[in-house]
Design a protein around this motif. Structure first.
Motif, short mmCIF file in Angstrom:
data_model
loop_
_atom_site.label_atom_id
_atom_site.label_comp_id
_atom_site.label_asym_id
_atom_site.label_seq_id
_atom_site.Cartn_x
_atom_site.Cartn_y
_atom_site.Cartn_z
N HIS A 28 0.81 -1.22 0.00
CA HIS A 28 0.00 0.00 0.00
C HIS A 28 0.84 1.27 0.00
CE1 HIS A 28 -3.93 -1.84 0.13
NE2 HIS A 28 -3.33 -2.81 0.81
N ASP A 31 -0.48 4.74 -1.20
CA ASP A 31 -1.80 5.03 -0.65
C ASP A 31 -1.66 5.86 0.61
OD1 ASP A 31 -3.07 3.43 -2.56
OD2 ASP A 31 -3.00 1.64 -1.28
N LEU A 66 -7.47 5.41 2.78
CA LEU A 66 -7.94 4.13 3.30
C LEU A 66 -8.09 4.23 4.81
CD1 LEU A 66 -5.51 1.67 1.46
CD2 LEU A 66 -7.86 2.23 0.82
#
Length: 149
Positions: A28, A31, A66
Motif C-alpha cells: 500500500h 496510498d 484508506l
C-alpha cells in the motif's frame, strides 16, 4: 520504544483482515492511510470509535484515504464486529500486539492503547492522535488536521 511521531517511517507488516485475507503495508505504498489502533471489538468506546470512522468513511474516501482498524482480536471477531456495526473498512488482526508494539503505542492502565496515525503515500507518519476515552473524536481530529493543511 517511543511512539511513532510525524516524520517517522511506519514499519512494514503483514496481518490478516476480517475475511482472513493478508494485508501487507508494503503493498500500500502510494496510498494514504488512516490506521487506528483500538483495544477490543464490541467494547463501548471502541464501538463508538469504529462507528465514528464508519460515519466519516465517505469523507476519507473522497480524500483518497484508506481507513484501517487494528487490534489483537481474531479475524472472526473482527468480521462479526464489522457486520454488526456495518463497518465498510478493513479491520486487521494483530496477534500478540506485535504491530502495536512496533508503533510504540503505550498502554492505558491495563488496556492496550488507542491511537490513530495518518500515514502518507511514502509510508511516513503525517499526524497522530491519542485519546483513550474519546474514541469517537479520532476521525474528527484527523479530518480537522487534513482541512488545516
Amino acid at each position: 520504544m517511543a511512539t511513532l511521531q510525524a516524520g517517522d517511517h511506519v514499519p512494514d507488516f503483514t496481518l490478516r483482515d476480517q475475511y482472513n485475507n493478508p494485508f501487507s503495508m508494503k503493498d500500500h505504498r502510494g496510498d494514504k492511510i488512516v490506521l487506528y489502533f483500538y483495544p477490543k471489538d464490541e467494547s463501548a468506546v471502541c464501538t463508538k470509535e469504529a462507528c465514528a470512522f464508519r460515519d466519516s468513511f465517505q469523507e476519507f474516501m473522497d480524500k483518497g484515504i484508506l481507513v484501517i482498524g487494528i487490534n489483537a482480536g481474531s479475524s472472526a471477531s473482527h468480521k462479526a464486529f464489522a457486520e454488526k456495526n456495518r463497518l465498510p473498512f478493513t479491520l486487521l488482526s494483530d496477534p500478540g500486539n506485535k504491530v502495536l508494539k512496533a508503533f510504540g503505542i503505550q498502554p492505558w492502565l491495563f488496556l492496550t492503547g488507542r491511537e490513530t496515525f495518518l500515514i502518507d503515500e511514502q509510508g511516513k507518519v503525517e499526524y497522530t492522535y491519542r485519546a483513550f476515552l474519546k474514541g469517537d473524536a479520532h476521525p474528527q481530529k484527523v479530518l480537522a488536521f487534513l482541512q488545516g493543511q
